[in-house]
Design a protein around this motif. Structure first.
Motif, PDB file in Angstrom:
ATOM      1  N   ASN A 293      18.487  48.816  31.876  1.00  0.00           N
ATOM      2  CA  ASN A 293      19.117  48.521  33.159  1.00  0.00           C
ATOM      3  C   ASN A 293      20.034  47.306  33.017  1.00  0.00           C
ATOM      4  OD1 ASN A 293      17.418  50.516  34.318  1.00  0.00           O
ATOM      5  ND2 ASN A 293      15.764  49.018  34.353  1.00  0.00           N
ATOM      6  N   PRO A 294      21.033  47.177  33.905  1.00  0.00           N
ATOM      7  CA  PRO A 294      21.952  46.031  33.781  1.00  0.00           C
ATOM      8  C   PRO A 294      21.310  44.694  34.108  1.00  0.00           C
ATOM      9  CG  PRO A 294      22.458  47.321  35.748  1.00  0.00           C
ATOM     10  CD  PRO A 294      21.465  48.113  34.948  1.00  0.00           C
ATOM     11  N   TRP A 295      20.329  44.674  35.024  1.00  0.00           N
ATOM     12  CA  TRP A 295      19.607  43.468  35.431  1.00  0.00           C
ATOM     13  C   TRP A 295      20.501  42.433  36.087  1.00  0.00           C
ATOM     14  CZ3 TRP A 295      14.661  43.931  36.007  1.00  0.00           C
ATOM     15  CH2 TRP A 295      13.976  44.861  35.218  1.00  0.00           C
ATOM     16  N   GLY A 296      21.661  42.149  35.579  1.00  0.00           N
ATOM     17  CA  GLY A 296      22.525  41.137  36.157  1.00  0.00           C
ATOM     18  C   GLY A 296      22.410  39.827  35.413  1.00  0.00           C
ATOM     19  N   PRO A 297      23.133  38.805  35.848  1.00  0.00           N
ATOM     20  CA  PRO A 297      24.048  38.788  36.995  1.00  0.00           C
ATOM     21  C   PRO A 297      25.393  39.416  36.655  1.00  0.00           C
ATOM     22  CG  PRO A 297      24.125  36.692  35.865  1.00  0.00           C
ATOM     23  CD  PRO A 297      23.066  37.502  35.165  1.00  0.00           C
ATOM     24  N   VAL A 298      26.334  39.361  37.588  1.00  0.00           N
ATOM     25  CA  VAL A 298      27.688  39.798  37.303  1.00  0.00           C
ATOM     26  C   VAL A 298      28.263  38.901  36.214  1.00  0.00           C
ATOM     27  CG1 VAL A 298      30.030  40.016  38.226  1.00  0.00           C
ATOM     28  CG2 VAL A 298      28.067  40.685  39.631  1.00  0.00           C
ATOM     29  N   GLY A 299      28.795  39.522  35.159  1.00  0.00           N
ATOM     30  CA  GLY A 299      29.397  38.749  34.085  1.00  0.00           C
ATOM     31  C   GLY A 299      30.863  38.455  34.333  1.00  0.00           C
ATOM     32  N   VAL A 300      31.587  39.473  34.813  1.00  0.00           N
ATOM     33  CA  VAL A 300      33.023  39.303  35.042  1.00  0.00           C
ATOM     34  C   VAL A 300      33.501  40.320  36.064  1.00  0.00           C
ATOM     35  CG1 VAL A 300      33.641  40.855  33.123  1.00  0.00           C
ATOM     36  CG2 VAL A 300      35.293  39.161  33.923  1.00  0.00           C
ATOM     37  N   PHE A 301      34.387  39.895  36.927  1.00  0.00           N
ATOM     38  CA  PHE A 301      35.104  40.805  37.812  1.00  0.00           C
ATOM     39  C   PHE A 301      36.426  41.186  37.165  1.00  0.00           C
ATOM     40  CE2 PHE A 301      32.438  39.019  41.253  1.00  0.00           C
ATOM     41  CZ  PHE A 301      32.049  40.203  41.860  1.00  0.00           C
ATOM     42  N   LYS A 302      36.821  42.439  37.321  1.00  0.00           N
ATOM     43  CA  LYS A 302      38.098  42.916  36.812  1.00  0.00           C
ATOM     44  C   LYS A 302      39.117  42.973  37.959  1.00  0.00           C
ATOM     45  CE  LYS A 302      38.256  43.583  33.150  1.00  0.00           C
ATOM     46  NZ  LYS A 302      38.371  42.593  32.045  1.00  0.00           N
ATOM     47  N   PRO A 303      40.411  42.961  37.654  1.00  0.00           N
ATOM     48  CA  PRO A 303      41.435  42.899  38.703  1.00  0.00           C
ATOM     49  C   PRO A 303      41.448  44.122  39.617  1.00  0.00           C
ATOM     50  CG  PRO A 303      42.365  42.331  36.555  1.00  0.00           C
ATOM     51  CD  PRO A 303      41.005  42.893  36.312  1.00  0.00           C
ATOM     52  N   HIS A 304      41.325  43.884  40.892  1.00  0.00           N
ATOM     53  CA  HIS A 304      41.379  44.932  41.917  1.00  0.00           C
ATOM     54  C   HIS A 304      41.441  44.207  43.261  1.00  0.00           C
ATOM     55  CE1 HIS A 304      39.924  48.095  44.672  1.00  0.00           C
ATOM     56  NE2 HIS A 304      40.442  48.927  43.803  1.00  0.00           N
ATOM     57  N   PRO A 305      42.020  44.803  44.290  1.00  0.00           N
ATOM     58  CA  PRO A 305      42.038  44.133  45.597  1.00  0.00           C
ATOM     59  C   PRO A 305      40.661  43.732  46.118  1.00  0.00           C
ATOM     60  CG  PRO A 305      43.600  45.933  45.596  1.00  0.00           C
ATOM     61  CD  PRO A 305      42.856  46.023  44.287  1.00  0.00           C
ATOM     62  N   ILE A 306      39.618  44.452  45.739  1.00  0.00           N
ATOM     63  CA  ILE A 306      38.266  44.062  46.145  1.00  0.00           C
ATOM     64  C   ILE A 306      37.866  42.753  45.479  1.00  0.00           C
ATOM     65  CG2 ILE A 306      35.806  44.638  45.886  1.00  0.00           C
ATOM     66  CD1 ILE A 306      36.534  47.559  46.288  1.00  0.00           C
ATOM     67  N   SER A 307      38.219  42.587  44.230  1.00  0.00           N
ATOM     68  CA  SER A 307      37.619  41.537  43.413  1.00  0.00           C
ATOM     69  C   SER A 307      38.604  40.508  42.888  1.00  0.00           C
ATOM     70  CB  SER A 307      36.918  42.191  42.214  1.00  0.00           C
ATOM     71  OG  SER A 307      37.799  43.084  41.546  1.00  0.00           O
ATOM     72  N   PHE A 308      39.856  40.594  43.267  1.00  0.00           N
ATOM     73  CA  PHE A 308      40.863  39.701  42.700  1.00  0.00           C
ATOM     74  C   PHE A 308      40.518  38.234  42.979  1.00  0.00           C
ATOM     75  CE2 PHE A 308      44.997  37.520  42.632  1.00  0.00           C
ATOM     76  CZ  PHE A 308      45.389  37.852  41.354  1.00  0.00           C
ATOM     77  N   GLY A 309      40.439  37.445  41.924  1.00  0.00           N
ATOM     78  CA  GLY A 309      40.189  36.019  42.059  1.00  0.00           C
ATOM     79  C   GLY A 309      38.741  35.626  42.282  1.00  0.00           C
ATOM     80  N   LEU A 310      37.815  36.587  42.276  1.00  0.00           N
ATOM     81  CA  LEU A 310      36.409  36.265  42.536  1.00  0.00           C
ATOM     82  C   LEU A 310      35.745  35.622  41.321  1.00  0.00           C
ATOM     83  CD1 LEU A 310      34.944  39.323  44.477  1.00  0.00           C
ATOM     84  CD2 LEU A 310      35.797  37.157  45.391  1.00  0.00           C
ATOM     85  N   GLN A 311      34.887  34.647  41.575  1.00  0.00           N
ATOM     86  CA  GLN A 311      33.990  34.131  40.562  1.00  0.00           C
ATOM     87  C   GLN A 311      32.764  35.050  40.491  1.00  0.00           C
ATOM     88  OE1 GLN A 311      34.797  31.398  38.637  1.00  0.00           O
ATOM     89  NE2 GLN A 311      36.766  31.532  39.739  1.00  0.00           N
ATOM     90  N   SER A 312      32.140  35.114  39.330  1.00  0.00           N
ATOM     91  CA  SER A 312      30.999  36.018  39.169  1.00  0.00           C
ATOM     92  C   SER A 312      29.863  35.689  40.128  1.00  0.00           C
ATOM     93  CB  SER A 312      30.495  35.973  37.725  1.00  0.00           C
ATOM     94  OG  SER A 312      30.109  34.660  37.370  1.00  0.00           O
ATOM     95  N   SER A 313      29.752  34.440  40.556  1.00  0.00           N
ATOM     96  CA  SER A 313      28.674  34.038  41.459  1.00  0.00           C
ATOM     97  C   SER A 313      28.868  34.571  42.877  1.00  0.00           C
ATOM     98  CB  SER A 313      28.572  32.518  41.505  1.00  0.00           C
ATOM     99  OG  SER A 313      29.798  31.939  41.946  1.00  0.00           O
TER     100      SER A 313
END
Length: 268
Positions: free
Chosen positions: A224-244
């Protein structure tokens, strides 16, 4: 073809696109000449929806403003895709909606609601947001309200219930499957699907049934992935987001059907 151009002259070319399926297509037209300064020019040509991104060529084939966004290693925990006239976002966990994380997820939800409502798109916005067993917390409701959206409970996934909203947030574990849901998205609805669990038997017990027919679905295979988020990829949902900005604990990977060409939102 070929043809001769005098200095400063122009020549129009007409290209016709005749799709044979629903998958987007992309190619490059190479124009060669005896111009000593520039003997070759490239013209990007695309057609259809969900045009695939070709890796490592520095071009934006799918015309979303981001270059090579699908060129990522590893297994994603979030994917998004334009599906017919609608939009689909599948996120492999539910912690991002928990009130205990305070204001941390606010930028994430701002991006989610903006994309689902089609903020900035031509035509009418999707302003009626349906809560389908997702239990939107006050922070989520505040982010929706700040964008001019109205949140209401939606009673089910039947056509009559879906007709009362423009976008839906759902937790797949507790929501009955319905063929009306896929049709509603394809005809212009927007849907975010989340899931609860650690990726053991949830797929066979509930998740697979809910996502049946959709090109994005949960992958419960180990590990399972377990987490946390390692990296966000470019998309209008996630643009500029920190993994936290998106708490992720346990959870599931998100897979796509062949030929879907979805955009990866995040990796563990």
């Amino acid at each position: 073809l070929p043809f001769t151009l005098a200095a400063g002259a122009t020549q129009d070319l007409t290209l016709r696109y005749q799709p044979v399926d629903t998958v987007g297509d992309v190619t490059t037209l190479f124009i060669g000449s005896n111009d000593a300064a520039q003997s070759e020019r490239r013209v990007l040509i695309t057609g259809g929806a969900n045009v695939p991104e070709i890796c490592d060529n520095g071009l934006d084939e799918d015309n979303d403003g981001f270059i090579d966004e699908d060129c990522v290693p590893g297994r994603p925990i979030g994917r998004a895709v334009v599906l017919g006239q609608g939009r689909l976002f599948v996120w492999g966990d539910e912690h991002v909606k928990m009130e205990s994380y305070g204001a941390r997820p606010a930028p994430f939800w701002r991006g989610v609601f903006g994309w689902l409502s089609c903020e900035g798109c031509p035509g009418p916005r999707r302003t009626r947001i349906g809560d389908l067993n997702a239990e939107l917390n006050p922070l989520m409701r505040a982010e929706a309200s700040a964008l001019g959206l109205n949140v209401t409970s939606v009673g089910g996934t039947d056509a009559a219930s879906l007709a009362t909203v423009d976008a839906v947030l759902a937790v797949a574990n507790f929501t009955p499957a319905s063929p009306d849901l896929l049709r509603w998205v394809q005809e212009g609805g927007a849907l975010m699907i989340m899931a609860i669990g650690i990726g053991s038997d949830e797929c066979t017990s509930s998740l697979d049934a809910f996502t049946a027919g959709f090109p994005l679905f949960f992958d419960c295979t180990d590990p399972n992935p377990w987490g946390p988020v390692g990296v966000f990829k470019p998309h209008p949902i996630s643009f500029g987001l920190q993994s936290s900005a998106a708490p992720f604990v346990n959870g599931h990977f998100v897979a796509e059907a062949p030929g879907t060409h979805s955009t990866v939102i995040a990796l563990p």
